[in-house]
Design an enzyme around this catalytic site. Structure first.
Site, PDB file in Angstrom:
ATOM      1  N   GLU A 265     -30.163  -9.343  21.608  1.00 41.20           N
ATOM      2  CA  GLU A 265     -29.458 -10.601  21.367  1.00 41.20           C
ATOM      3  C   GLU A 265     -27.950 -10.396  21.527  1.00 41.20           C
ATOM      4  O   GLU A 265     -27.233 -11.285  21.972  1.00 41.20           O
ATOM      5  CB  GLU A 265     -29.788 -11.136  19.961  1.00 41.20           C
ATOM      6  CG  GLU A 265     -29.615 -12.636  19.839  1.00 41.20           C
ATOM      7  CD  GLU A 265     -30.444 -13.227  18.710  1.00 41.20           C
ATOM      8  OE1 GLU A 265     -31.363 -14.004  18.995  1.00 41.20           O
ATOM      9  OE2 GLU A 265     -30.170 -12.916  17.533  1.00 41.20           O
TER      10      GLU A 265
ATOM     11  N   LYS B  30     -34.719 -24.462  22.957  1.00 35.28           N
ATOM     12  CA  LYS B  30     -34.850 -25.356  21.792  1.00 35.28           C
ATOM     13  C   LYS B  30     -34.741 -26.817  22.191  1.00 35.28           C
ATOM     14  O   LYS B  30     -35.521 -27.660  21.761  1.00 35.28           O
ATOM     15  CB  LYS B  30     -33.735 -25.059  20.767  1.00 35.28           C
ATOM     16  CG  LYS B  30     -33.969 -23.861  19.882  1.00 35.28           C
ATOM     17  CD  LYS B  30     -32.927 -23.885  18.744  1.00 35.28           C
ATOM     18  CE  LYS B  30     -32.609 -22.477  18.289  1.00 35.28           C
ATOM     19  NZ  LYS B  30     -31.498 -22.454  17.311  1.00 35.28           N
TER      20      LYS B  30
ATOM     21  N   GLY C 233     -26.906 -13.647  12.153  1.00 38.48           N
ATOM     22  CA  GLY C 233     -28.309 -13.512  11.770  1.00 38.48           C
ATOM     23  C   GLY C 233     -28.827 -12.089  11.893  1.00 38.48           C
ATOM     24  O   GLY C 233     -29.485 -11.570  10.988  1.00 38.48           O
ATOM     25  N   ARG C 234     -28.504 -11.427  12.993  1.00 41.28           N
ATOM     26  CA  ARG C 234     -29.068 -10.093  13.215  1.00 41.28           C
ATOM     27  C   ARG C 234     -28.354  -9.013  12.412  1.00 41.28           C
ATOM     28  O   ARG C 234     -28.749  -7.851  12.449  1.00 41.28           O
ATOM     29  CB  ARG C 234     -29.088  -9.773  14.710  1.00 41.28           C
ATOM     30  CG  ARG C 234     -27.778  -9.971  15.450  1.00 41.28           C
ATOM     31  CD  ARG C 234     -28.039 -10.003  16.958  1.00 41.28           C
ATOM     32  NE  ARG C 234     -26.862 -10.241  17.772  1.00 41.28           N
ATOM     33  CZ  ARG C 234     -26.379 -11.449  18.079  1.00 41.28           C
ATOM     34  NH1 ARG C 234     -26.933 -12.535  17.591  1.00 41.28           N
ATOM     35  NH2 ARG C 234     -25.319 -11.562  18.863  1.00 41.28           N
TER      36      ARG C 234
ATOM     37  N   GLU D 169     -39.002 -23.576  12.802  1.00 42.92           N
ATOM     38  CA  GLU D 169     -40.164 -22.811  12.335  1.00 42.92           C
ATOM     39  C   GLU D 169     -40.127 -22.637  10.820  1.00 42.92           C
ATOM     40  O   GLU D 169     -41.136 -22.804  10.128  1.00 42.92           O
ATOM     41  CB  GLU D 169     -40.180 -21.412  12.972  1.00 42.92           C
ATOM     42  CG  GLU D 169     -40.501 -21.378  14.456  1.00 42.92           C
ATOM     43  CD  GLU D 169     -39.256 -21.452  15.332  1.00 42.92           C
ATOM     44  OE1 GLU D 169     -38.209 -21.942  14.858  1.00 42.92           O
ATOM     45  OE2 GLU D 169     -39.338 -21.013  16.495  1.00 42.92           O
TER      46      GLU D 169
ATOM     47  N   HIS E 162     -50.156   8.854  22.857  1.00 38.69           N
ATOM     48  CA  HIS E 162     -51.497   8.544  23.360  1.00 38.69           C
ATOM     49  C   HIS E 162     -51.541   7.172  24.027  1.00 38.69           C
ATOM     50  O   HIS E 162     -52.616   6.637  24.252  1.00 38.69           O
ATOM     51  CB  HIS E 162     -52.503   8.610  22.217  1.00 38.69           C
ATOM     52  CG  HIS E 162     -52.622   9.985  21.642  1.00 38.69           C
ATOM     53  ND1 HIS E 162     -53.646  10.834  21.974  1.00 38.69           N
ATOM     54  CD2 HIS E 162     -51.818  10.688  20.806  1.00 38.69           C
ATOM     55  CE1 HIS E 162     -53.492  11.996  21.333  1.00 38.69           C
ATOM     56  NE2 HIS E 162     -52.386  11.928  20.615  1.00 38.69           N
TER      57      HIS E 162
ATOM     58  N   LYS F 119     -30.150 -19.818   7.598  1.00 30.95           N
ATOM     59  CA  LYS F 119     -28.708 -20.018   7.464  1.00 30.95           C
ATOM     60  C   LYS F 119     -28.398 -21.513   7.325  1.00 30.95           C
ATOM     61  O   LYS F 119     -27.773 -21.932   6.373  1.00 30.95           O
ATOM     62  CB  LYS F 119     -28.018 -19.434   8.692  1.00 30.95           C
ATOM     63  CG  LYS F 119     -26.539 -19.189   8.558  1.00 30.95           C
ATOM     64  CD  LYS F 119     -26.064 -18.296   9.710  1.00 30.95           C
ATOM     65  CE  LYS F 119     -24.570 -18.016   9.632  1.00 30.95           C
ATOM     66  NZ  LYS F 119     -24.143 -17.043  10.655  1.00 30.95           N
TER      67      LYS F 119
END
Lengths: 548, 548
Positions: B352, B511, B266-267, B211, B383, B205
């Site tokens: 979030e 951050k 964002g999400r 990252e 399992h 954005k």
């Protein structure tokens, strides 16, 4: 054992929790300069810092008393010496024998199991070297390029995790893992493969696991559609199982059956022949290193005093949060992309082992057991679910794991990764006070109402506990130690909770009901009536199923 | 809003919980033949059965009263009409506009946002068609074969999930997703790729995400090591961002920047240009179908009465278990291998959005908010962790999802999958009584002590709640509806809890601290003192870092 929650140790911990609950970790650090040195330790390749937990020396003393009251030292010895610690199935849980490294015997009912263990390891070495070197040929005479492991649960998660952590696509073979009975799993895997150069490893203890056998038969159909002659199956299918008859019936040469034993539980089986895909991917020398790392953790667990015993400490800290702070989950956060499947494996180890609500002797448990293990690789999680770790309402103890050194160094990447890895536990622990936020917002030029409006949203309560596990590099030995650490941690908790960590009766009922529903989906009448919901869903599905 | 836990509706629910807690779902079904019809509904392509929840008609009445007391209908309207529902950031959350399908305007501060939305959708269509058709050429004149999306969090999870669910490797392009700052993620992805035929989508954005920008720069280095001339970057790198200056500075042609807006969180961004890798993978027509499916759910959510509103019902059931039964987790269990990333995406949406401990106006919340979302594809989980679902101590509400029809039909596989899918919720709900176990063990030939010893371990308490979601086939439209369902469910809960579902201040502190730690890892002095644990870990790492 008497009721856990009526023991003196339990009562003392409950009392003590009231004293600890109001204390902030910030203050515990401020008033105790020796906290980090005292609450950290090295075991083999692993360094553990547990000082960011909501504990004092007294907490540990009381937790260790609980461990002793639960006869933990005796149970550790029983585990290692092959007692039938799996009471309901009357079996030992001797996965430690699979990674036993010296030449001393490991006795089970008076018989040394090590000759068998070593025989299968030798067989794995010969076979994996033959396939990896290209000496082993498929039915057209070409070498194998792709290996498809077909297994589910313990016959999938452990090997798939180790291969993705250690392989990094460097070996001569490409490994694939098919587990789900959803046909998409097998179909999409096979789409790109050449039957003449594909080897299938069919991994099922009983060789009757529904998903695995259905996938294996479909894989055999796919193979024979090209290969034609059923005698070729023996060059392209091998088995990992305890059931020779079923294996032979499938068409597999018993010389290519890799055996294991009823004292190897599914979720502890990656150390056995179930690890064959690991050996194929990374070579038998590195598989041996994996066993060595696990064995180092075994020795540490068996011989270290409880107070300096890594699995014991982690197990007791888990009990502390589960039973005295009401935590229902535990996050595992490896800062290593290769470990992206690590959580899924440990999730099985923990949740299958401790998802029990009766004690060993069949009484209802009187406290919470087990927790939901979840998580994933950092830094990814920081941009997904860490919001809830930092500002959510539930208490979520977390383990942060990282290698100091990258296996694929790339510019500044690893330092940035490590800086985040160190920052998150720090942030969770210390939080950020209203006063700190106020100063920050003022510096950013905000004023009056704007500050007051944002302030509460930008505060962090902190006091959120975590463990930090560091290791030099994620090699086979280190990974072996890490997996064994969580296995033993889980065992420690099962001892405190007085539950059987080695059975899994809870998976049976669903299997039974599925058998009936399968025949009903195929148009047969119901053997027994369902509830209205199950019947209604079955009708809904049956009306809409495409005709076969 | 006044304190939630002091409302009449809340008090009534607390009272009511005492009445419900001792009731077993078996009995509720036995005494009410209409339960399934009443507690199930269809919305667009989705059929929901919620009758296996620990509720009665009265529970729903009380939960709906709570919703009304929380002004849910008003908040739904505010969301859709572009009010600044994200109060701390003073933004709208208009992701519903991204999938708005008819030609009516969607106003934000009096301006219709739809022309912008459609302009970017058109740009995505032209670009994706050009790359998919091979018209778009790399710097050597060859067509693109591989697309690498570089993004993290919402710029990764949503697109990666949709691509893995719908792509199945059928299109002309191979899609790759790099998110982690761990250099292994990028290095191992690029190892097999040819720079001349690789296109990078850099999704951020702000175009400053640590990252993503580090990965993007390393990817550019890798590309230029072969391509040489920096002018070639423009043919191989495109951007999805709101920040043109940063994009241009990177070397990307602004004509190949795909815009979105500050009202897209964002999400919730996979519906925007962040979905570009989806369009590249499955084509723009199917991306449109994805939007259509989401829009159908939007219309259902906006216009259906609360009592027949799927996101509202799921949201309230979540509140019921979180706040009145103390559940800290929620399991999502899709019986579709293609949906193996679905849980990770919804995990971000939920955790979030609801990981908040202050109300919209900044008061501490007075009850639990949010839960840990976890799970994975069935039958695999059966399992692994289902043991704890069936016989563990915590209450874990679960959603079971499945397509009636497989997209890759293969023999009996899908029927077996569906039989398991139907059996698990049935097993969780009904359990197995001591009497049933006794009969079964006797039939198996066990006697006396053996029966008594095993009996408690093989009982299932049942009464474990779940929802079942069925759909014909997992196509783009259905997946769109499913994602939107969970988005709106999350919004419903945020309204009840009076929290802001659209900010994420909790990611900031980590951050900030990481910035300081990064410079300290590089040998700079600390700007502010750390606690002894963080200092100790930093020392431990610094001593062992390989020299750069």
């Amino acid at each position: 054992m008497s009721d856990l929650t009526r023991t003196t140790a339990w009562a003392a911990l409950q009392q003590h929790q009231h004293a600890i609950a109001p204390l902030h970790l910030r203050d515990l650090f401020a008033r105790d300069p020796g906290r980090f040195e005292r609450f950290s330790l090295q075991a083999g390749p692993l360094f553990l810092d547990y000082s960011k937990n909501r504990i004092t020396d007294e907490t540990l003393t009381l937790l260790l008393a609980l461990a002793r009251e639960s006869q933990l030292p005796e149970w550790i010895e029983r585990l290692f010496r092959g007692d039938r610690v799996n009471g309901t199935e009357r079996r030992a849980a001797l996965h430690t024998a699979l990674r036993h490294r010296d030449h001393s015997p490991v006795l089970l009912d008076g018989t040394d199991v090590m000759p068998d263990v070593r025989r299968v390891l030798d067989q794995m070495r010969r076979f994996s070297e033959s396939v990896r070197s290209g000496e082993w040929r498929g039915y057209t005479g070409q070498p194998i390029t792709d290996v498809v492991n077909i297994g589910i649960g313990g016959s999938d998660l452990g090997p798939a995790m180790v291969v993705s952590a250690l392989d990094a696509d460097c070996g001569p073979l490409r490994l694939h893992f098919v587990s789900n009975v959803d046909g998409a799993d097998l179909s999409l895997t096979l789409r790109r493969l050449n039957p003449a150069q594909t080897l299938f490893v069919i991994a099922s203890k009983t060789f009757t696991t529904q998903e695995t056998l259905l996938n294996a038969r479909s894989a055999r159909d796919w193979f024979l559609a090209q290969a034609g002659n059923p005698s070729h199956v023996a060059r392209h299918f091998v088995a990992v199982s305890t059931h020779r008859d079923e294996v032979v019936r499938f068409g597999i040469d018993p010389a290519h059956m890799f055996e294991f034993w009823d004292w190897v539980g599914g979720r502890y089986s990656l150390w056995s022949a179930i690890g064959l895909p690991i050996a194929l991917a990374i070579g038998m020398d590195r598989f041996d290193a994996l066993l060595t790392g696990a064995n180092e953790m075994d020795e540490h667990f068996r011989h270290s005093p409880l107070a300096r015993n890594m699995p014991v400490l982690l197990g007791l800290l888990g009990v502390w949060y589960t039973n005295f702070f009401g935590a229902q989950t535990h996050a595992i956060l490896p800062y290593d992309q290769g470990m992206h499947r690590f959580v899924s494996h440990i999730q099985q180890v923990v949740m299958e082992s401790s998802g029990k609500n009766v004690t060993r002797d069949g009484r209802p448990v009187s406290c919470a057991t087990g927790s939901v293990v979840w998580g994933g690789p950092g830094t990814n999680g920081q941009h997904a679910y860490f919001q809830l770790l930092h500002q959510g309402t539930p208490l979520i103890p977390a383990d942060f794991l990282a290698p100091i050194e990258s296996r694929t160094p790339l510019g500044e990447h690893h330092r940035v990764l490590l800086s985040n890895f160190l920052a998150q536990p720090e942030a969770l622990m210390r939080g950020k006070t209203a006063q700190e936020v106020r100063v920050e917002l003022e510096r950013a030029g905000l004023k009056g109402d704007d500050i007051e409006r944002l302030l509460p949203h930008r505060c962090f309560s902190g006091n959120r506990p975590s463990n930090t596990l560091l290791f030099q590099k994620l090699d086979a030995r280190t990974l072996g130690a890490l997996i064994a650490l969580y296995e033993h941690k889980t065992f420690v908790q099962s001892v405190v909770w007085d539950i059987n960590a080695f059975d899994q009766w809870g998976v049976e009922l669903g299997k039974q009901l599925a058998r009936d529903l399968l025949s009903e989906l195929s148009g047969m009448p119901a053997r027994a009536p369902h509830d209205a919901s199950t019947s209604g869903l079955l009708d809904h599905v049956r009306k809409r199923l495409p005709s076969a």
